[in-house]
Design a protein around this motif. Structure first.
Motif, PDB file in Angstrom:
ATOM      1  N   GLY A   1      -5.499   1.613  -1.538  1.00 24.83           N
ATOM      2  CA  GLY A   1      -3.965   1.358  -2.190  1.00 24.83           C
ATOM      3  C   GLY A   1      -3.481   2.681  -2.065  1.00 24.83           C
TER       4      GLY A   1
ATOM      5  N   ASN B   1      -6.071   0.082 -14.398  1.00 28.36           N
ATOM      6  CA  ASN B   1      -4.870  -0.231 -13.691  1.00 28.36           C
ATOM      7  C   ASN B   1      -5.098   0.040 -12.141  1.00 28.36           C
ATOM      8  OD1 ASN B   1      -2.102  -0.812 -12.923  1.00 28.36           O
ATOM      9  ND2 ASN B   1      -1.229   1.146 -14.001  1.00 28.36           N
TER      10      ASN B   1
ATOM     11  N   ARG C   1      -4.717  -5.856 -10.151  1.00 23.65           N
ATOM     12  CA  ARG C   1      -5.376  -5.767  -8.677  1.00 23.65           C
ATOM     13  C   ARG C   1      -4.729  -6.660  -7.792  1.00 23.65           C
ATOM     14  NH1 ARG C   1      -7.894  -2.524 -11.595  1.00 23.65           N
ATOM     15  NH2 ARG C   1     -10.264  -2.166 -11.421  1.00 23.65           N
ATOM     16  N   LEU C   2      -3.329  -7.071  -8.087  1.00 20.55           N
ATOM     17  CA  LEU C   2      -2.705  -7.892  -6.954  1.00 20.55           C
ATOM     18  C   LEU C   2      -2.792  -7.591  -5.551  1.00 20.55           C
ATOM     19  CD1 LEU C   2      -0.732 -10.238  -6.649  1.00 20.55           C
ATOM     20  CD2 LEU C   2       1.037  -8.873  -6.957  1.00 20.55           C
ATOM     21  N   TRP C   3      -2.477  -6.105  -5.323  1.00 20.59           N
ATOM     22  CA  TRP C   3      -2.649  -5.843  -4.013  1.00 20.59           C
ATOM     23  C   TRP C   3      -4.008  -5.952  -3.224  1.00 20.59           C
ATOM     24  CZ3 TRP C   3      -0.300  -4.680   0.634  1.00 20.59           C
ATOM     25  CH2 TRP C   3      -1.105  -3.965   1.624  1.00 20.59           C
TER      26      TRP C   3
ATOM     27  N   ARG D   1       2.430 -13.161  -9.602  1.00 16.49           N
ATOM     28  CA  ARG D   1       2.988 -12.799  -8.303  1.00 16.49           C
ATOM     29  C   ARG D   1       4.527 -13.013  -8.220  1.00 16.49           C
ATOM     30  NH1 ARG D   1       4.651 -16.190  -4.632  1.00 16.49           N
ATOM     31  NH2 ARG D   1       3.621 -17.790  -5.457  1.00 16.49           N
TER      32      ARG D   1
ATOM     33  N   ASN E   1      -2.687  -1.289  -9.946  1.00 12.83           N
ATOM     34  CA  ASN E   1      -1.624  -1.367  -9.327  1.00 12.83           C
ATOM     35  C   ASN E   1      -0.464  -0.343  -9.513  1.00 12.83           C
ATOM     36  OD1 ASN E   1      -2.086  -3.985  -8.275  1.00 12.83           O
ATOM     37  ND2 ASN E   1      -0.847  -5.172  -9.837  1.00 12.83           N
TER      38      ASN E   1
ATOM     39  N   PRO F   1       3.212  -4.236  -6.495  1.00 14.25           N
ATOM     40  CA  PRO F   1       2.845  -3.283  -5.848  1.00 14.25           C
ATOM     41  C   PRO F   1       3.468  -2.566  -4.758  1.00 14.25           C
ATOM     42  CG  PRO F   1       1.128  -4.681  -6.569  1.00 14.25           C
ATOM     43  CD  PRO F   1       2.254  -5.428  -6.568  1.00 14.25           C
TER      44      PRO F   1
ATOM     45  N   THR G   1       3.644   0.732  -8.641  1.00  8.40           N
ATOM     46  CA  THR G   1       4.925   0.228  -7.761  1.00  8.40           C
ATOM     47  C   THR G   1       5.182   1.265  -6.721  1.00  8.40           C
ATOM     48  OG1 THR G   1       6.184   1.611  -9.186  1.00  8.40           O
ATOM     49  CG2 THR G   1       5.857  -0.557 -10.064  1.00  8.40           C
TER      50      THR G   1
END
Length: 954
Positions: free
Chosen positions: A929, A72, A174-176, A250, A74, A260, A76
């Protein structure tokens, strides 16, 4: 404006726009920027259910893998703040860090049965009792995550659905990070994430290597879509489906407020109103991202201007003939004592030094100027970013959010110019206990949080593979396993980059200067293409850097990007860098597609054929139940007769690559039969060493001592003994991973010289005794016991760390002279020990001993001792070749080193107090991150690693 490929070109399936089942359900109160902000719960996914039906897995539980810190990547905003305040972390953010760390102490008692303590089972599918969640973002795909590590197992009933699921899962994990890297590739990181020095350094390092326009990016897509056959078309359809899945996640994450938290902290989304946008992803973003990955790990060569300068220094000191000979001895293109991956005597000639070099374009002394990149600095940009990024600290591109840290100059295990990564150990079935091949291999891609690689399993029409992919380009598993085979890679770095000297001109006919912006191309004065990026930023919660801006500018020619300006024989020229993969970063997708296709890869030969489609410079390794195999990939350009690839060459048609077409940067490439390759050699090892006899090294570090020796000696001993197991081969890797290369390979010669007469000084005698005891114990940098954070033989290690740079300079600088010494050490750093923050990888990076002068020291000392030396340095340097004088040099520097306190040898940084030896070596998961992690024990091994032994085949 970026242009998206029309959906009608690729797929007419509508992308879902609303929330879907994913992530975690969370209802909290967020404290940020002085506001108490309610956060809505995420859309709840379906309850855990049974996993999809498993495929036939021919590894039968004997395949394992590990990738720290965790699946994981990501977090919040709530989770980021929880990490900062309480030290908590999201589920599966760091659960692979402990097993990875533990191997450094646990390997001596390793058995096949205890491998599971240090590696995760990498079998296909998820057993019913281990299903943690099931997400269905579309009707034709299911994402099942296992309980232990949360790995996404993606199964699609259609090809589009499978790839859509891969993109959706990539967004979950891994969005960010994907967003960061598409902006790095486009040279837009500071505008996106703030003007911190580290951000400036990243975009200044990578964008000039591939300064693509939107048309350039689209051209790569169009070439695959329209001019690369059915597989190219399928690859682009897969890529678009992947992007569609990423965008679906997204949108769902934004609507559900589970995106994120970095988007809030960098001002992209308002924490209270949810206003703002996470910019949609496009297929050209993948090309921009691929240019970063390819430039990092799949290139080779370059540095020809620096080679020319050091050659001129050698010729100035020794004369043309002897200076050239001495320079070549340090260059180590084909050192006869270096370790080879293909060691059966087969030759694969490539990039060798010609007997009569033609077209050399050596600069006039004192005329070289590096091309300016940055202009128009305002505000906080007035501070030079390149100087700032070398400082140590907690590392991350967004200062403020990530503990105010900055990045070393070369970020990813040596950065763009140094491709140290990965290792591989494979033993044929003839020498194993089971009669089946055994492999331990993986890529060293650096240590980051989140990791650059992400785990996944893909199953769908024409796809069946499990392993890892670089985040953002994960349509296929890039390193991993199929149903009855596994594969991995190491960076090969053969020379696929050349420097051309383009003669400058003025279009109007005036006299050119070094700053002219036109050049002669085939006799015609041709304007250079000027490419620019202007980045502007303001302070944010995450990055409090004051507002600022600057402009990056490069000039591009048909021979590549301008890197330097100089005069050659009095004529103004620009030096340009041209690599064969420039404008072709996306081409390799076809090879990866084949790796994932079980109908294509059925044995060692078909795997090698698939690897031929990869244009990046990689060493590929393969194992199944019957065979081990190796193949060196890369678009190796065929050079004109007499061209020396180590130096700049005149930009004239007769010296171009054969069949060179500047419009698409294509040329003739060496045929596959001329690439190093082998099937069922007794064993293979690779740690970025030379590939085979005749295959010239592209960098000067591949000499008589190389870190691959740490693997080669151990694996050779196992093979000679026979009965190799997964545990014994893993143990060989793990022992090499905690061994000091200088101690094991060079210290014996150092002690021979020092002990050639009695040591009478008490302090020197004590230090010699400590070093000898350390050598007797294996010259390892390991703890007294697991978790002690104290090294056994700590004083000997401290002395070696302090002694090495002193002894190398005292040994070589007097004989080489100041200018040549500085030239050679500018090309090859003296040392890359684990704690060497000054080295090319920076501190806390794990990967060590790839670049250094250990081979030079070893050869020179053997010369002084009168021992056999093949491929010597041209003369003896230590003490001018006199044993007694050399001994005095070594003892003098040893005494100085032994007297240095630990606080001076290990001066401390943002992570470690001064004098903390273990901490100075320790690996940091560099924050990309908002989540940070604990330090772990230094070990020189792949980031992602597989241990495999297939007992059966289809």
């Amino acid at each position: 404006m970026r242009r998206r490929i029309p959906r009608t070109t690729l797929d007419r399936t509508r992308t879902p726009r609303g929330p879907a089942g994913f992530l975690r359900t969370v209802t909290v109160t967020v404290l940020t920027a002085g506001l108490l902000t309610p956060v809505s719960p995420a859309a709840a996914g379906p309850a855990p259910a049974s996993a999809p039906a498993a495929v036939t897995d021919h590894c039968e539980g004997r395949c394992a893998e590990i990738l720290p810190p965790g699946t994981n990547g990501n977090a919040t905003l709530v989770e980021i703040l929880g990490n900062k305040v309480f030290g908590s972390r999201p589920a599966h953010a760091d659960d692979q860090l402990g097993p990875y760390d533990a191997l450094a102490s646990g390997y001596p008692t390793l058995t096949d049965d205890t491998l599971e303590k240090f590696y995760a089972d990498s079998s296909f599918g998820v057993p019913d009792g281990q299903v943690a969640s099931v997400t269905r973002p579309r009707a034709d795909v299911t994402i099942t995550r296992d309980r232990k590590y949360g790995v996404p197992h993606i199964e699609g009933t259609t090809r589009y659905g499978t790839e859509f699921g891969a993109g959706y899962a990539a967004g979950q994990d891994r969005l960010w990070l994907i967003d960061l890297f598409r902006h790095i590739g486009r040279g837009e990181l500071t505008s996106f994430a703030g003007g911190a020095a580290a951000n400036q350094g990243l975009e200044q390092e990578f964008w000039p290597q591939a300064p693509y326009t939107e048309d350039d990016l689209r051209d790569q897509v169009d070439r695959l879509l329209n001019r690369s056959g059915e597989r190219g078309r399928q690859a682009m359809e897969d890529a678009q489906a992947y992007i569609d899945g990423l965008n679906a996640y997204r949108v769902a994450a934004k609507d559900g407020r589970t995106f994120p938290g970095e988007y809030v902290l960098t001002g992209k989304v308002d924490a209270v109103t949810n206003a703002g946008e996470i910019e949609p992803f496009e297929i050209t973003d993948m090309i921009a991202l691929a240019s970063v990955v390819g430039g990092l790990f799949g290139g080779g060569g370059g540095g020809e201007v620096e080679s020319a300068l050091s050659l001129l220094a050698a010729q100035e000191r020794y004369g043309t003939e002897e200076g050239t000979r001495i320079w070549e001895s340090f260059r180590q293109r084909e050192d006869p004592e270096t370790v080879l991956t293909v060691h059966d005597g087969i030759r694969f000639p490539y990039a060798r030094r010609p007997q009569d070099p033609r077209g050399l374009a050596l600069p006039d002394p004192g005329s070289v100027e590096k091309e300016q990149l940055v202009y128009d600095r305002t505000g906080s940009a007035r501070t030079g970013a390149r100087a700032a990024v070398q400082a140590p600290g907690r590392l991350g591109p967004v200062r403020g959010l990530f503990d105010d840290g900055v990045l070393p100059e070369n970020l990813f295990d040596g950065g763009a110019s140094r491709k140290g990564m990965s290792n591989a150990l494979l033993v044929s079935g003839e020498h194993t206990a089971s009669g089946h091949p055994v492999a331990v291999f993986g890529p060293q891609t650096g240590y980051f949080a989140p990791q650059l690689l992400m785990m996944q399993e893909l199953r769908g029409p024409g796809i069946s593979a499990r392993g890892v992919s670089f985040a953002g380009v994960g349509m296929y598993v890039q390193l991993g396993r199929g149903q009855d085979y596994a594969w991995s890679a190491t960076s090969a770095a053969q020379d696929i980059t050349d420097t051309y000297a383009v003669e400058l001109c003025e279009p109007g006919g005036g006299a050119p200067t070094k700053q002219s912006t036109a050049y002669l191309f085939h006799g015609t004065c041709t304007p250079m293409e000027k490419l620019e990026r202007t980045n502007t930023w303001k302070p944010t919660v995450a990055d409090t850097t004051a507002a600022g801006s600057y402009r990056m500018q490069v000039y591009r020619t048909r021979y590549g990007v301008v890197t330097h300006r100089a005069t050659v024989d009095g004529v103004p020229v620009a030096y340009t860098s041209l690599r064969s993969t420039y404008r072709h970063e996306a081409d390799s997708i076809i090879g990866f597609q084949m790796f994932n296709d079980p109908s294509y890869v059925t044995d060692a030969r078909t795997f090698q054929q698939a690897a031929q489609h990869i244009s990046y410079a990689f060493n590929w390794f393969y194992a199944d139940a019957r065979d081990i195999a190796y193949y060196n990939s890369g678009s190796n350009p065929v050079r004109a007769n007499g061209v020396d690839p180590s130096f700049p060459v005149r930009a004239e048609e007769r010296y171009e690559w054969r069949d060179f077409d500047p419009a698409g940067n294509t040329a003739a490439y060496t045929p596959s039969a001329q690439h190093p390759q082998s099937v069922n050699q007794d064993y293979f090892v690779s740690w970025n060493n030379r590939q085979a006899e005749g295959y010239a090294a592209a960098n000067p570090s591949l000499g008589a001592v190389h870190r691959a020796d740490l693997l080669d000696g151990r694996v050779k001993a196992l093979v000679e003994k026979g009965g190799v197991t997964r545990a014994s081969l893993t143990g060989a890797m793990a022992e090499a991973a905690v061994t000091d290369l200088r101690g094991e390979q060079v210290l014996p010669e150092l002690l021979k010289v020092v002990r050639s007469a009695p040591v009478t000084d008490p302090a020197q005698e004590k230090a010699v005794g400590q070093l000898a005891a350390w050598l007797e114990a294996g010259a390892r940098r390991n703890q007294t016991k697991a978790g002690s954070k104290t090294y056994a033989h700590a004083d000997a290690i401290r002395t070696m760390d302090a002694w090495w740079p002193l002894l190398v300079e005292a040994e070589f600088a007097p004989g080489l002279g100041e200018e040549l010494w500085e030239g050679l050490t500018g090309q090859l750093t003296v040392d890359e020990s684990p704690s060497a923050g000054h080295g090319p990888t920076g501190a806390h990076a794990g990967s060590s001993f790839q670049y250094g002068w250990w081979g030079n020291v070893d050869k020179d000392l053997r010369e002084v001792l009168g021992e056999p030396v093949r491929g010597g340095l041209g003369r003896a340097y230590c003490g001018g070749g006199d044993l007694s004088a050399c001994r005095d040099v070594l003892l003098s520097t040893l005494g100085e080193a032994a007297a240095k306190p630990a606080t001076e040898v290990y001066p401390g940084d943002g992570l470690c107090r001064a004098g903390d030896q273990w901490c100075a070596d320790a690996i940091d998961q560099r924050a990309l991150g908002g989540i940070t992690h604990r330090l772990i024990q230094w070990q020189n091994r792949p980031t992602y690693q597989q241990v495999v032994e297939f007992p059966a085949h289809r």
